[in-house]
Write an enzyme that holds these catalytic residues in place. Structure first.
Site, PDB file in Angstrom:
ATOM      1  N   ASP A  67       5.658   2.052   6.906  1.00  0.00           N
ATOM      2  CA  ASP A  67       4.372   1.391   6.692  1.00  0.00           C
ATOM      3  C   ASP A  67       3.609   2.214   5.654  1.00  0.00           C
ATOM      4  OD1 ASP A  67       1.911   0.166   6.824  1.00  0.00           O
ATOM      5  OD2 ASP A  67       1.448   0.820   8.856  1.00  0.00           O
TER       6      ASP A  67
ATOM      7  N   HIS B  78       0.813  -1.217   0.000  1.00  0.00           N
ATOM      8  CA  HIS B  78       0.000   0.000   0.000  1.00  0.00           C
ATOM      9  C   HIS B  78       0.851   1.273   0.000  1.00  0.00           C
ATOM     10  CE1 HIS B  78       0.016   1.002   4.429  1.00  0.00           C
ATOM     11  NE2 HIS B  78       0.127  -0.296   4.594  1.00  0.00           N
TER      12      HIS B  78
ATOM     13  N   GLU C 247      -5.275   1.574   2.290  1.00  0.00           N
ATOM     14  CA  GLU C 247      -5.165   0.407   3.171  1.00  0.00           C
ATOM     15  C   GLU C 247      -5.428   0.808   4.612  1.00  0.00           C
ATOM     16  OE1 GLU C 247      -3.245  -2.553   5.870  1.00  0.00           O
ATOM     17  OE2 GLU C 247      -2.847  -0.426   5.700  1.00  0.00           O
ATOM     18  N   GLU C 248      -4.900   1.952   4.992  1.00  0.00           N
ATOM     19  CA  GLU C 248      -4.935   2.365   6.405  1.00  0.00           C
ATOM     20  C   GLU C 248      -6.343   2.688   6.907  1.00  0.00           C
ATOM     21  OE1 GLU C 248      -2.583   1.921   8.371  1.00  0.00           O
ATOM     22  OE2 GLU C 248      -0.695   2.064   7.279  1.00  0.00           O
TER      23      GLU C 248
ATOM     24  N   HIS D 296       3.339   3.150  13.028  1.00  0.00           N
ATOM     25  CA  HIS D 296       2.436   4.305  13.064  1.00  0.00           C
ATOM     26  C   HIS D 296       2.971   5.470  13.885  1.00  0.00           C
ATOM     27  CE1 HIS D 296      -1.443   2.261  11.377  1.00  0.00           C
ATOM     28  NE2 HIS D 296      -0.356   1.992  10.678  1.00  0.00           N
TER      29      HIS D 296
ATOM     30  N   ASP E 229       4.004  -6.026   3.516  1.00  0.00           N
ATOM     31  CA  ASP E 229       3.673  -4.945   4.449  1.00  0.00           C
ATOM     32  C   ASP E 229       4.547  -5.097   5.691  1.00  0.00           C
ATOM     33  OD1 ASP E 229       2.375  -2.802   5.718  1.00  0.00           O
ATOM     34  OD2 ASP E 229       0.372  -3.493   5.172  1.00  0.00           O
TER      35      ASP E 229
HETATM   36 CO    CO Z   1      -0.371   0.784   8.850  1.00  0.00          CO
HETATM   37 ZN    ZN Z   2       0.678  -1.223   6.401  1.00  0.00          ZN
END
Ligand code: CO
Ligand code: ZN
Length: 333
Positions: free
Chosen positions: A166, A64, A196-197, A305, A219
């Site tokens: 990420d 992603h 995706e998030e 994150h 990922d």
């Molecule tokens: Co993420």
């Molecule tokens: Zn991810």
């Protein structure tokens, strides 16, 4: 490798606003592919044709492009911005964080005076862009703009730290695999997915459209190798992580065992991943149509994150190698 990771992680691209990162990736893959297109959800779909006959179903790879962010909901009379989360944004990871708006305007995140730290909540937080009042703020920001972390990548030797590892690290793995790919049997779609998030959206629609025989997401995953970390058998430097389970997917033994066998045969360092909470694009892919075989190669990542997501370059190289070996196989389940 470091150069491309730096470029990808430092580019703006929160969920639903992937245009800038998509352009950067498009530039990287142009000349390497047989077809490149963007669909309505903003997925970048890159085809590398194989030698197999037309009936053989393709392989879909997914990483992603989007990153988490803060969407501006309100600009107050003093020029402070209130926001809501785009994806999994934790308040404790935001205190003092530097952010940047699509206009390029930078700011810092802080919180109202609190009696206790446990009161810390996104609703008590704001972005300060240094404006003296609302009018000045409005020159740089409108409601609905998404701010992202503003952090350059730094190298700590084998380990790299950046925002948006990420999943720009997954994008880097796909790009490297495409560069090295030759004589693939199956058609391979390299899909740089959107959104995706916010609930694995881009992978869902692109998998439906491509109808692959096998889907592989790349990922990040969490690690259990930091002080007092939750018990988890994945560590930085332990190799590419082959996903066994997360909240979105229980990997079919057909796929998991194939990955393990290939890694063993090619002497690629790997570890098995069971992630208690979290999901990836593979979760959406395997629930497509009447069901699709899917798996995931994960890059171990600390502090997911946060503005300081850390990966180990040796794991990244192992993931590229493993993906390359998988794509050399005739995949026809
Ligand atoms: Co993420
Ligand atoms: Zn991810």
């Amino acid at each position: 490798m470091e150069k491309i990771i730096k470029k990808l992680t430092e580019t703006y691209g929160p969920s639903g606003r992937e245009d800038r990162i998509r352009e950067v990736i498009k530039e990287e893959v142009s000349g390497l592919a047989d077809e490149i297109r963007t669909d309505y959800l903003g997925n970048l779909i890159v085809l590398k044709k194989g030698t197999a006959s037309e009936e053989t179903r393709p392989v879909m790879l997914a990483a992603h492009m989007d990153e988490i962010g803060l969407m501006v909901t309100h600009i107050d009379k003093d020029g402070f911005l209130r926001f809501t989360n785009v994806g999994g944004v934790g308040p404790s990871r935001l205190v003092g964080a530097r952010v940047v708006l699509p206009s390029g305007k930078k700011g810092v995140v802080f919180h109202e005076q609190l009696k206790e730290l446990k009161e810390l909540d996104l609703e008590k937080m704001y972005i300060d862009i240094g404006a003296e009042n609302q009018d000045e703020a409005r020159k740089h920001v409108t409601i609905g703009d998404i701010a992202i972390y503003d952090q350059p990548m730094v190298s700590l030797g084998n380990r790299l730290v950046a925002k948006a590892m990420d999943d720009r690290i997954g994008c880097a793995v796909l790009i490297s695999a495409l560069k090295e790919l030759k004589n693939n049997h199956n058609d391979v779609y390299f899909v740089f997915t959107s959104q995706e998030e916010v609930g694995i959206r881009g992978a869902r629609t692109s998998a439906y459209g491509l109808n692959p025989g096998l889907g592989i997401a790349v990922d990040v995953t969490m690690t259990g190798d930091t002080p007092e970390a939750k018990k988890m058998d994945v560590k930085l430097g332990g190799g590419a992580a082959i996903k066994v389970k997360d909240s979105s997917l229980i990997t079919s033994p057909l796929v998991k065992d194939m990955m393990v066998e290939i890694a063993e045969k090619a002497n690629i360092k790997y570890q098995l991943e069971v992630l208690a909470r979290g999901g990836t694009d593979a979760g959406a892919i395997h629930l497509t149509r009447e069901g699709v075989l899917a798996g995931c190669i994960s890059i171990p990542c600390r502090y997911v994150h946060s503005p300081a997501e850390m990966v180990d370059l040796r794991d990244v190289e192992a993931a590229v190698a493993l993906l390359g070996k998988i794509l050399e196989e005739k995949i026809d389940f």
